[in-house]
Scaffold this motif. Structure first.
Motif, PDB file in Angstrom:
ATOM      1  N   SER A   1       0.804  -1.228   0.000  1.00 31.33           N
ATOM      2  CA  SER A   1       0.000   0.000   0.000  1.00 31.33           C
ATOM      3  C   SER A   1       0.833   1.272   0.000  1.00 31.33           C
ATOM      4  O   SER A   1       0.322   2.348  -0.328  1.00 31.33           O
ATOM      5  N   LYS A   2       2.086   1.167   0.422  1.00 28.74           N
ATOM      6  CA  LYS A   2       2.974   2.332   0.524  1.00 28.74           C
ATOM      7  C   LYS A   2       2.486   3.354   1.562  1.00 28.74           C
ATOM      8  O   LYS A   2       2.814   4.540   1.492  1.00 28.74           O
ATOM      9  N   ASN A   3       1.699   2.887   2.531  1.00 25.53           N
ATOM     10  CA  ASN A   3       1.271   3.772   3.617  1.00 25.53           C
ATOM     11  C   ASN A   3       2.453   4.137   4.509  1.00 25.53           C
ATOM     12  O   ASN A   3       3.386   3.346   4.661  1.00 25.53           O
ATOM     13  N   ASP A   4       2.390   5.323   5.124  1.00 21.21           N
ATOM     14  CA  ASP A   4       3.344   5.619   6.197  1.00 21.21           C
ATOM     15  C   ASP A   4       3.043   4.735   7.402  1.00 21.21           C
ATOM     16  O   ASP A   4       3.946   4.202   8.043  1.00 21.21           O
ATOM     17  N   VAL A   5       1.749   4.623   7.696  1.00 20.47           N
ATOM     18  CA  VAL A   5       1.284   3.793   8.820  1.00 20.47           C
ATOM     19  C   VAL A   5       0.042   3.038   8.360  1.00 20.47           C
ATOM     20  O   VAL A   5      -0.827   3.603   7.690  1.00 20.47           O
ATOM     21  N   THR A   6      -0.037   1.761   8.713  1.00 15.85           N
ATOM     22  CA  THR A   6      -1.262   0.991   8.507  1.00 15.85           C
ATOM     23  C   THR A   6      -1.807   0.589   9.864  1.00 15.85           C
ATOM     24  O   THR A   6      -1.100  -0.009  10.679  1.00 15.85           O
ATOM     25  N   VAL A   7      -3.070   0.948  10.116  1.00 19.16           N
ATOM     26  CA  VAL A   7      -3.739   0.629  11.380  1.00 19.16           C
ATOM     27  C   VAL A   7      -4.704  -0.528  11.136  1.00 19.16           C
ATOM     28  O   VAL A   7      -5.523  -0.479  10.214  1.00 19.16           O
ATOM     29  N   ILE A   8      -4.616  -1.571  11.941  1.00 21.21           N
ATOM     30  CA  ILE A   8      -5.552  -2.690  11.836  1.00 21.21           C
ATOM     31  C   ILE A   8      -6.814  -2.346  12.621  1.00 21.21           C
ATOM     32  O   ILE A   8      -6.733  -1.879  13.758  1.00 21.21           O
ATOM     33  N   TYR A   9      -7.972  -2.563  11.989  1.00 24.53           N
ATOM     34  CA  TYR A   9      -9.225  -2.181  12.631  1.00 24.53           C
ATOM     35  C   TYR A   9     -10.273  -3.273  12.453  1.00 24.53           C
ATOM     36  O   TYR A   9     -10.126  -4.194  11.669  1.00 24.53           O
ATOM     37  N   LYS A  10     -11.360  -3.124  13.213  1.00 25.18           N
ATOM     38  CA  LYS A  10     -12.520  -4.015  13.076  1.00 25.18           C
ATOM     39  C   LYS A  10     -13.783  -3.180  13.154  1.00 25.18           C
ATOM     40  O   LYS A  10     -13.876  -2.249  13.959  1.00 25.18           O
ATOM     41  N   ASN A  11     -14.765  -3.536  12.343  1.00 24.83           N
ATOM     42  CA  ASN A  11     -16.060  -2.863  12.373  1.00 24.83           C
ATOM     43  C   ASN A  11     -16.935  -3.514  13.438  1.00 24.83           C
ATOM     44  O   ASN A  11     -17.177  -4.726  13.409  1.00 24.83           O
ATOM     45  N   VAL A  12     -17.392  -2.726  14.409  1.00 28.28           N
ATOM     46  CA  VAL A  12     -18.189  -3.243  15.529  1.00 28.28           C
ATOM     47  C   VAL A  12     -19.390  -2.331  15.760  1.00 28.28           C
ATOM     48  O   VAL A  12     -19.465  -1.219  15.233  1.00 28.28           O
ATOM     49  N   LYS A  13     -20.320  -2.783  16.577  1.00 30.03           N
ATOM     50  CA  LYS A  13     -21.444  -1.945  16.971  1.00 30.03           C
ATOM     51  C   LYS A  13     -20.984  -0.955  18.041  1.00 30.03           C
ATOM     52  O   LYS A  13     -20.346  -1.347  19.017  1.00 30.03           O
ATOM     53  N   GLY A  14     -21.325   0.301  17.856  1.00 28.40           N
ATOM     54  CA  GLY A  14     -20.866   1.341  18.768  1.00 28.40           C
ATOM     55  C   GLY A  14     -21.405   1.218  20.171  1.00 28.40           C
ATOM     56  O   GLY A  14     -20.835   1.771  21.115  1.00 28.40           O
ATOM     57  N   ASP A  15     -22.522   0.469  20.353  1.00 29.12           N
ATOM     58  CA  ASP A  15     -23.078   0.306  21.694  1.00 29.12           C
ATOM     59  C   ASP A  15     -22.585  -0.962  22.385  1.00 29.12           C
ATOM     60  O   ASP A  15     -23.088  -1.332  23.449  1.00 29.12           O
ATOM     61  N   ASP A  16     -21.599  -1.633  21.783  1.00 29.28           N
ATOM     62  CA  ASP A  16     -20.980  -2.795  22.423  1.00 29.28           C
ATOM     63  C   ASP A  16     -20.088  -2.302  23.561  1.00 29.28           C
ATOM     64  O   ASP A  16     -19.051  -1.692  23.338  1.00 29.28           O
ATOM     65  N   GLU A  17     -20.498  -2.565  24.798  1.00 29.50           N
ATOM     66  CA  GLU A  17     -19.796  -2.020  25.958  1.00 29.50           C
ATOM     67  C   GLU A  17     -18.373  -2.560  26.106  1.00 29.50           C
ATOM     68  O   GLU A  17     -17.562  -1.981  26.821  1.00 29.50           O
ATOM     69  N   THR A  18     -18.087  -3.658  25.408  1.00 30.28           N
ATOM     70  CA  THR A  18     -16.730  -4.210  25.460  1.00 30.28           C
ATOM     71  C   THR A  18     -15.703  -3.224  24.923  1.00 30.28           C
ATOM     72  O   THR A  18     -14.544  -3.232  25.346  1.00 30.28           O
ATOM     73  N   PHE A  19     -16.124  -2.364  23.990  1.00 29.60           N
ATOM     74  CA  PHE A  19     -15.181  -1.477  23.311  1.00 29.60           C
ATOM     75  C   PHE A  19     -15.309  -0.006  23.714  1.00 29.60           C
ATOM     76  O   PHE A  19     -14.771   0.859  23.027  1.00 29.60           O
ATOM     77  N   LEU A  20     -16.005   0.280  24.793  1.00 28.21           N
ATOM     78  CA  LEU A  20     -16.156   1.667  25.227  1.00 28.21           C
ATOM     79  C   LEU A  20     -14.799   2.340  25.405  1.00 28.21           C
ATOM     80  O   LEU A  20     -13.865   1.753  25.961  1.00 28.21           O
ATOM     81  N   ASN A  21     -14.694   3.562  24.912  1.00 25.11           N
ATOM     82  CA  ASN A  21     -13.485   4.393  25.001  1.00 25.11           C
ATOM     83  C   ASN A  21     -12.353   3.937  24.086  1.00 25.11           C
ATOM     84  O   ASN A  21     -11.249   4.491  24.154  1.00 25.11           O
ATOM     85  N   CYS A  22     -12.605   2.960  23.232  1.00 21.71           N
ATOM     86  CA  CYS A  22     -11.595   2.590  22.239  1.00 21.71           C
ATOM     87  C   CYS A  22     -11.550   3.659  21.133  1.00 21.71           C
ATOM     88  O   CYS A  22     -12.493   4.421  20.940  1.00 21.71           O
TER      89      CYS A  22
END
Length: 382
Positions: free
Chosen positions: A140-161
């Motif tokens: 990709s020639k990115n300076d930085v590649t961030v690994i991510y996942k699409n989740v539901k915003g009301d999933d309390e497991t990921f609060l403040n992420c």
């Protein structure tokens, strides 16, 4: 290819919502699934991808972490060349100030012959193929590649992420925080891939600017200047950032499909071994859908629970939906439901501890949970 990569585990993680389990240990070394520690997952992911050099930047009270990691033998990191490096056994809590830690140990980066860095934290539990992510980054020639996942915003497991706002070209436009709204969001998995020279440049620029003490914040706050791309992960993911998320993740692991994916899908998860005898199940014992580690003595009933090594469960004891750390003793007739017991806890005979799935009862390390009313000479007394 991965001889050209360095793994950096940055353990500057917020433990404020895990305080009852992290008083005597860092988040990375909190026990999970009986005999594992949280750090085992990301460390195993790096090793399974072929990374031969891993630097761990530890925080306060790291004795348990050091004891668990040793010289890195379970992960094949006990090497003459490269291997496992651990830095900063500081008494100063530097949750934010990781840039100074990197700067004080900059020689490690210069001496290491790797050209790329995978920078990660320990709190994200997953089994990911990092080799595919690294290949994507290089193409990709990115300076930085961030690994991510699409989740539901009301999933309390990921609060403040961290939430990544991404355009149609998979470029990060800005970064926010999950606040619990009912929508789909792209969360950062705290795994960033970049060239080593770029990492060093970011460290120096953060210090020169004087506005950033966190390397991740420096990168995210300069999206308009830095080419930040993304790589999507679609497997199981959990973030250990609170007692609630720790409890939920532990209960998730009792699901066979999740357990198979988390521990085997893209390679095995390794941990420190412990030579202990097999668990003894007495005639009166009953165990359903539970994980029981070695060295336990089971005389009571256990359902939907996880027991670490050398736990003793007496007769007529009922344990449901609970997590019991090592060397705990549960007395005769005790009842535990939705409970987390840290190491070396003693629950006296007849004691009842009942929590809630969202708010489990947590008993800290070494506590004795007493039954205030004990039967004596045909009567009860305080």
């Amino acid at each position: 290819m991965f001889s050209n990569y360095i793994g950096i585990l940055n353990l500057n993680e917020d433990e404020s919502n895990l305080r009852s389990l992290s008083l005597n240990r860092p988040l990375a070394s909190i026990p999970i699934y009986g005999r594992y520690r949280i750090i085992d997952f990301i460390l195993s992911n790096l090793v399974n991808a072929g990374v031969k050099s891993v630097g761990i930047f530890a925080q306060t009270y790291s004795r348990s972490l050091m004891d668990h990691l040793g010289i890195g033998k379970p992960w094949d990191l006990n090497r003459r060349k490269d291997g496992l490096f651990i830095f900063n056994y500081s008494l100063n809590n530097s949750i934010i100030n990781d840039v100074i830690q990197f700067k004080e140990n900059i020689e490690y980066f210069y001496k290491n012959k790797g050209d790329y860095v995978i920078l990660a934290s320990s709190r994200m539990l997953c089994n990911i193929d990092l080799e595919k992510a690294a290949l994507y980054h290089e193409k990709s020639k990115n300076d930085v590649t961030v690994i991510y996942k699409n989740v539901k915003g009301d999933d309390e497991t990921f609060l403040n992420c961290d939430v990544l706002n991404i355009d149609e070209n998979n470029r990060v436009l800005s970064v926010g925080k999950i606040i619990g709204l009912n929508c789909n969001v792209n969360i950062s998995m705290d795994i960033l891939i970049m060239k080593k020279d770029f990492l060093i440049e970011c460290i120096y620029k953060s210090i020169e600017n004087g506005n950033y003490s966190s390397l991740k914040n420096y990168i995210y706050n300069n999206c308009n200047k830095i080419n930040i791309g993304v790589y999507e992960f679609k497997g199981y993911l959990s973030c250990i950032n609170s007692i609630r998320s720790y409890y939920k993740t532990s209960m998730d692991i009792l699901d066979t499909d999740i357990r198979e994916e988390l521990f085997f899908k893209n390679g095995k998860i390794y941990t420190k071994s412990n030579n202990s005898p097999p668990t003894k199940y007495c005639k009166e014992s009953e165990v359903k859908n539970s994980i029981i580690s070695n060295g336990c003595i089971i005389k009571g009933s256990i359902k939907n629970s996880i027991l670490s090594r050398s736990v003793k469960i007496d007769y007529d004891t009922i344990i449901e939906d609970s997590i019991i750390f090592g060397n705990c003793v549960i007395g005769k007739g005790a009842k535990l439901k939705n409970v987390i017991l840290d190491k070396n806890v003693v629950v006296e005979e007849g004691k009842n501890l009942i929590g809630d799935k969202k708010f489990p009862v947590v008993i800290e390390k070494g506590e004795v949970v007493k039954n205030l009313y004990k039967k004596a000479e045909g009567s009860y007394k305080a």
